[in-house]
Design a protein around this motif. Structure first.
Motif, mmCIF file in Angstrom:
data_model
loop_
_atom_site.group_PDB
_atom_site.id
_atom_site.type_symbol
_atom_site.label_atom_id
_atom_site.label_comp_id
_atom_site.label_asym_id
_atom_site.label_seq_id
_atom_site.Cartn_x
_atom_site.Cartn_y
_atom_site.Cartn_z
ATOM 1 N N LYS A 164 -9.525 12.710 -15.318
ATOM 2 C CA LYS A 164 -8.620 13.300 -14.321
ATOM 3 C C LYS A 164 -8.961 14.778 -14.109
ATOM 4 O O LYS A 164 -9.104 15.237 -12.979
ATOM 5 C CB LYS A 164 -7.170 13.146 -14.784
ATOM 6 N N TYR A 165 -9.131 15.512 -15.204
ATOM 7 C CA TYR A 165 -9.457 16.929 -15.079
ATOM 8 C C TYR A 165 -10.889 17.133 -14.592
ATOM 9 O O TYR A 165 -11.158 18.068 -13.844
ATOM 10 C CB TYR A 165 -9.230 17.651 -16.403
ATOM 11 N N ALA A 166 -11.791 16.265 -15.004
ATOM 12 C CA ALA A 166 -13.181 16.405 -14.571
ATOM 13 C C ALA A 166 -13.289 16.187 -13.069
ATOM 14 O O ALA A 166 -13.982 16.945 -12.374
ATOM 15 C CB ALA A 166 -14.071 15.426 -15.329
ATOM 16 N N TRP A 167 -12.619 15.159 -12.540
ATOM 17 C CA TRP A 167 -12.717 14.911 -11.108
ATOM 18 C C TRP A 167 -12.005 15.983 -10.302
ATOM 19 O O TRP A 167 -12.452 16.331 -9.204
ATOM 20 C CB TRP A 167 -12.209 13.515 -10.752
ATOM 21 N N SER A 168 -10.921 16.539 -10.830
ATOM 22 C CA SER A 168 -10.297 17.649 -10.106
ATOM 23 C C SER A 168 -11.240 18.853 -10.121
ATOM 24 O O SER A 168 -11.324 19.589 -9.132
ATOM 25 C CB SER A 168 -8.937 18.007 -10.702
ATOM 26 N N GLY A 169 -11.963 19.062 -11.221
ATOM 27 C CA GLY A 169 -12.966 20.129 -11.269
ATOM 28 C C GLY A 169 -14.086 19.881 -10.282
ATOM 29 O O GLY A 169 -14.588 20.810 -9.640
ATOM 30 N N VAL A 170 -14.485 18.620 -10.147
ATOM 31 C CA VAL A 170 -15.541 18.279 -9.183
ATOM 32 C C VAL A 170 -15.072 18.564 -7.758
ATOM 33 O O VAL A 170 -15.832 19.110 -6.941
ATOM 34 C CB VAL A 170 -15.970 16.804 -9.344
ATOM 35 N N LEU A 171 -13.825 18.217 -7.443
ATOM 36 C CA LEU A 171 -13.319 18.491 -6.094
ATOM 37 C C LEU A 171 -13.292 19.994 -5.809
ATOM 38 O O LEU A 171 -13.676 20.437 -4.724
ATOM 39 C CB LEU A 171 -11.921 17.891 -5.915
#
Length: 182
Positions: free
Chosen positions: A27-34
């Protein structure tokens, strides 16, 4: 009581488990990617705008190698941010996962359990408090067993009054106490 070592055996970086809690970390990784994608798009837009404003590029098609390089940089940026986010969240997810395992172990009655974090992990304060709590519970349980043993011995010797007193002391140890901690 044996105090556990405050240091774990050092594991080489390639054998460490970085994804500990897949749901939270992703969840945090994909928000970082966005956020990284938005940042990369903004950076690329500013770069292209600066090319256009300084008459380096006047709206004609960009050469294919430039487009390929921009795409590669964007993809590398996304993967880099994803990996950095997973690595940074492992410093929080790992200790939480470890703490959860120790709570589960303690709930089965293993009061000798202790939490040991890696050197760079966060949440050391929580781990110290957990270890202090478990130590106090273990000491209280030991005192209760000593009182019960004393009551048993008093009953075997025919001293019912002493046994009753010892059992009352053991029961009083089971009552919750409000203690001032550091």
């Amino acid at each position: 009581m044996n105090e556990p070592s405050s240091r774990r055996k050092r594991i080489p970086w390639y054998r460490r488990q970085y994804v500990v809690n897949r749901e939270m970390q992703s969840k945090y990784a994909w928000s970082g990617v966005l956020i990284g994608l938005a940042s990369s798009a903004l950076s690329a837009g500013m770069l292209l705008w600066s090319f256009w404003s300084f008459n380096i590029w006047q709206g004609q098609r960009l050469p294919k190698p430039v487009i390929v390089v921009i795409a590669i940089v964007l993809i590398m940026n996304v993967f880099g941010i994803y990996i950095a986010t997973v690595l940074s969240t492992s410093r929080i997810a790992g200790p939480l996962f470890n703490l959860l395992k120790q709570f589960q172990r303690a709930s089965t009655g293993a009061l000798d359990t202790r939490v040991i974090f890696r050197k760079g992990d966060e949440l050391h304060y929580v781990g110290r408090r957990f270890n202090t709590m478990m130590q106090k519970l273990e000491e209280r349980e030991q005192k209760i067993f000593e009182e019960v043993d004393e009551a048993t011995k008093a009953l075997q010797d025919g001293r019912a009054g002493d046994a009753t007193v010892a059992l009352h002391r053991a029961r009083d140890l089971r009552k919750p106490h409000l203690a001032q901690d550091d």
